[in-house]
Design a protein around this motif. Structure first.
Motif, PDB file in Angstrom:
ATOM      1  N   THR A 161       4.475  -0.491  -1.866  1.00 18.45           N
ATOM      2  CA  THR A 161       4.297  -1.927  -1.649  1.00 18.45           C
ATOM      3  C   THR A 161       4.532  -2.633  -2.978  1.00 18.45           C
ATOM      4  O   THR A 161       4.472  -2.006  -4.046  1.00 18.45           O
ATOM      5  CB  THR A 161       2.882  -2.283  -1.143  1.00 18.45           C
ATOM      6  OG1 THR A 161       1.927  -2.035  -2.196  1.00 18.45           O
ATOM      7  CG2 THR A 161       2.517  -1.459   0.086  1.00 18.45           C
ATOM      8  N   TRP A 162       4.756  -3.950  -2.932  1.00 24.84           N
ATOM      9  CA  TRP A 162       5.030  -4.683  -4.164  1.00 24.84           C
ATOM     10  C   TRP A 162       3.853  -4.657  -5.121  1.00 24.84           C
ATOM     11  O   TRP A 162       4.023  -4.864  -6.331  1.00 24.84           O
ATOM     12  CB  TRP A 162       5.419  -6.125  -3.862  1.00 24.84           C
ATOM     13  CG  TRP A 162       4.386  -6.938  -3.132  1.00 24.84           C
ATOM     14  CD1 TRP A 162       4.323  -7.189  -1.799  1.00 24.84           C
ATOM     15  CD2 TRP A 162       3.266  -7.623  -3.718  1.00 24.84           C
ATOM     16  NE1 TRP A 162       3.244  -7.980  -1.502  1.00 24.84           N
ATOM     17  CE2 TRP A 162       2.578  -8.266  -2.674  1.00 24.84           C
ATOM     18  CE3 TRP A 162       2.798  -7.765  -5.015  1.00 24.84           C
ATOM     19  CZ2 TRP A 162       1.431  -9.017  -2.875  1.00 24.84           C
ATOM     20  CZ3 TRP A 162       1.652  -8.521  -5.234  1.00 24.84           C
ATOM     21  CH2 TRP A 162       0.984  -9.137  -4.174  1.00 24.84           C
ATOM     22  N   HIS A 163       2.636  -4.371  -4.618  1.00 20.39           N
ATOM     23  CA  HIS A 163       1.453  -4.339  -5.478  1.00 20.39           C
ATOM     24  C   HIS A 163       1.587  -3.316  -6.601  1.00 20.39           C
ATOM     25  O   HIS A 163       1.033  -3.491  -7.690  1.00 20.39           O
ATOM     26  CB  HIS A 163       0.208  -4.022  -4.648  1.00 20.39           C
ATOM     27  CG  HIS A 163      -0.033  -4.974  -3.518  1.00 20.39           C
ATOM     28  ND1 HIS A 163       0.650  -4.889  -2.324  1.00 20.39           N
ATOM     29  CD2 HIS A 163      -0.860  -6.045  -3.405  1.00 20.39           C
ATOM     30  CE1 HIS A 163       0.252  -5.855  -1.512  1.00 20.39           C
ATOM     31  NE2 HIS A 163      -0.662  -6.576  -2.144  1.00 20.39           N
ATOM     32  N   TRP A 164       2.339  -2.238  -6.347  1.00 17.13           N
ATOM     33  CA  TRP A 164       2.472  -1.178  -7.344  1.00 17.13           C
ATOM     34  C   TRP A 164       3.284  -1.612  -8.556  1.00 17.13           C
ATOM     35  O   TRP A 164       3.231  -0.973  -9.605  1.00 17.13           O
ATOM     36  CB  TRP A 164       3.085   0.065  -6.702  1.00 17.13           C
ATOM     37  CG  TRP A 164       2.081   0.798  -5.865  1.00 17.13           C
ATOM     38  CD1 TRP A 164       1.871   0.663  -4.524  1.00 17.13           C
ATOM     39  CD2 TRP A 164       1.119   1.737  -6.335  1.00 17.13           C
ATOM     40  NE1 TRP A 164       0.840   1.471  -4.113  1.00 17.13           N
ATOM     41  CE2 TRP A 164       0.357   2.146  -5.212  1.00 17.13           C
ATOM     42  CE3 TRP A 164       0.820   2.282  -7.583  1.00 17.13           C
ATOM     43  CZ2 TRP A 164      -0.675   3.074  -5.314  1.00 17.13           C
ATOM     44  CZ3 TRP A 164      -0.211   3.207  -7.690  1.00 17.13           C
ATOM     45  CH2 TRP A 164      -0.949   3.593  -6.559  1.00 17.13           C
ATOM     46  N   ILE A 165       4.041  -2.679  -8.443  1.00 16.25           N
ATOM     47  CA  ILE A 165       4.765  -3.209  -9.607  1.00 16.25           C
ATOM     48  C   ILE A 165       3.775  -3.560 -10.711  1.00 16.25           C
ATOM     49  O   ILE A 165       4.053  -3.368 -11.904  1.00 16.25           O
ATOM     50  CB  ILE A 165       5.573  -4.454  -9.211  1.00 16.25           C
ATOM     51  CG1 ILE A 165       6.676  -4.075  -8.224  1.00 16.25           C
ATOM     52  CG2 ILE A 165       6.166  -5.142 -10.434  1.00 16.25           C
ATOM     53  CD1 ILE A 165       7.401  -5.273  -7.649  1.00 16.25           C
TER      54      ILE A 165
END
Length: 509
Positions: A161-165
């Motif tokens: 998910t983009w949260h891992w960026i």
């Protein structure tokens, strides 16, 4: 326990501290088209996810450089790393676009303190005769780290998910913190650490950049409404007040006497335009590849990767090239090559060959930018001497980010205006039901993400999609051509700048 400065530790700590911010920026940029869809955001929201970070980073960067000089580079560096980690965690756990924009703003505040202190700390940790080579190694190492930015964003949104960026920043912050804690000696006490910080200048800078950014972004889809006009008025008045404050306070963020130097003025203007064209132009590339071409995020990231790889390779050679050809010559050639690269990629059309247009253009851009980064950075720091290196590095890095901040907003305005004109012209001739035309017009603020209405035939859907993509690509072409023009102007500035002549004492006075 007394800690001694270990130049190797300082190099790695500052590379990680500066590099993770750039990795974060490039990863977010790569993932933004997908993040826009996942968060249900329009184009303005996606721009603000990037601009909120850049705005506060730019506005407070000048103050951040002075804070490091005044209160100790080591202490400020450690605090900046910790603050950046906490802000990254807040970004990672955001549940909607508004929360993410706010968290990104706090991340920008932390970055404003951290990044200029990194360059200043690096500069202070090496003898004068080794600083040029150290800066070259720093740029080369950071460029290697930056290579991981686009793939990180692509992998995160495609497989996780983009949260891992943002989660990936946490271990990098930990390593940088430990390296600085064990490898950087405490700063010697200095007599000039007394006095108030220039909070008035920082506030006026924030209002100036905020007013410009708001006006450009909101004006791109709402036109000259009252709030847009008011934002530009606030920006102008705030800038005038900033100039007045800087001439009156005892400890200004920016000693305006700096700009009496032809070299410093030239490199500052060049930095603003150069990074605006380079970083601002590439901001829109993932949107085109993902939203128009329909590529998967990771495939899009891999197609952009030649930029990072090329810059990394060229940065390693730029130090030797500066010694052989000189800063101005290298900058002239680099800016012209990058300008040609943007002119080439501006000709890319839907379903064009990547290898015949986009790839060679990106290679030219990477070579030109890679040749230019070390000369720009070295000139900016060496123009004022060690005693003002924190301020100079802060100003130089701030101008890099201000360039991107204003370029994303300004080029976004160009793209949006051209898109709207072309899209309205296309809608006027499309043979679609009136309700479908009205629905498409109502959602045109999403630009390439403008949805095709349901209930249309396959032929009508194809026509609607072609109108959206064609309008976006026309705006994309104009934006890339604007970048090429800015870079040609940079080449002219590089030719105009004179060599440094006894800069330190003139600036200090």
């Amino acid at each position: 326990m007394t800690v001694k400065t270990r130049p190797g530790f300082v190099m790695l700590a500052t590379v990680l501290a500066s590099g993770m911010g750039v990795v974060d920026t490039t990863a977010v940029n790569t993932a933004l088209p997908v993040m826009q869809a996942k968060l249900g955001a329009d184009a303005a929201d996606s721009f603000w996810i990037m601009e909120g970070y850049l705005l506060f980073q730019c506005a407070l960067m000048l103050l951040g450089g002075v804070v490091g000089d005044r209160f100790g580079r080591r202490r400020v560096f450690l605090g900046g790393v910790l603050a950046f980690a906490l802000a990254s965690l807040a970004c990672a756990i955001s549940a909607d676009a508004f929360q993410l924009i706010v968290a990104r703003a706090f991340q920008g505040v932390a970055a404003a303190v951290l990044f200029p202190t990194s360059l200043s700390l690096l500069n202070a940790s090496f003898p004068p005769d080794e600083r040029h080579a150290a800066t070259g190694r720093w740029v080369a190492l950071m460029s290697v780290l930056v290579v991981f930015g686009p793939p990180t964003g692509g992998v995160a949104v495609q497989y996780l998910t983009w949260h891992w960026i943002f989660f990936v920043n946490l271990p990098l912050c930990l390593i940088a913190f430990l390296l600085a804690l064990t490898g950087v000696a405490a700063d010697k006490e200095r007599e000039d650490r007394q006095g108030r910080l220039d909070w008035g200048g920082a506030l006026m800078t924030t209002l100036t950049l905020g007013g410009l950014t708001y006006g450009l972004l909101e004006g791109s889809h709402s036109g000259w409404q009252a709030d847009v006009v008011a934002s530009f008025v606030v920006a102008v008045l705030s800038f005038l007040l900033f100039l007045r404050i800087e001439t009156k306070v005892d400890n200004p963020m920016v000693p305006l006497g700096l700009f009496r130097m032809r070299l410093f003025s030239g490199v500052s203007l060049l930095t603003l335009l150069f990074y605006g064209a380079f970083q601002g132009g590439l901001f829109f590339l993932p949107f085109m590849l993902i939203q128009v071409e329909g590529m998967h995020p990771l495939n899009s990231a891999l197609r952009i990767l030649p930029i990072s790889i090329g810059i990394s390779i060229m940065s390693r050679e730029s130090g030797a090239m500066v010694k052989k050809y000189g800063n101005r010559n290298l900058l002239r050639v680099g800016c012209v090559l990058a300008a040609i690269g943007f002119a080439v990629i501006s000709q890319y059309e839907v379903a064009s060959s990547y290898w015949s247009i986009l790839f060679p253009g990106l290679v030219l851009i990477s070579i030109g930018v890679g040749m230019s980064i070390t000369p720009i950075t070295t000139l900016a720091i060496n123009a004022v001497g060690e005693e003002l290196s924190g301020m100079a590095s802060g100003l130089n890095y701030a101008l890099c980010r201000v360039g991107m901040l204003l370029a994303v907003a300004g080029l976004g305005l160009v793209l949006a205006v051209v898109f709207r004109e072309q899209f309205e012209a296309a809608l006027a001739v499309l043979m679609l039901p009136e309700a479908a035309l009205m629905e498409m017009a109502a959602h045109s603020a999403k630009l390439a993400e403008t949805p095709v209405p349901d209930g249309l035939t396959a032929v009508e859907q194809a026509s609607a999609r072609q109108a959206i993509d064609g309008a976006y690509m026309y705006g994309y072409e104009r934006a890339m051509q604007a970048c090429a023009v800015l870079l040609l102007i940079c080449a002219g500035i590089a030719a105009w700048m004179e060599k440094p002549q006894h800069a330190v004492r003139q600036v200090a006075d």
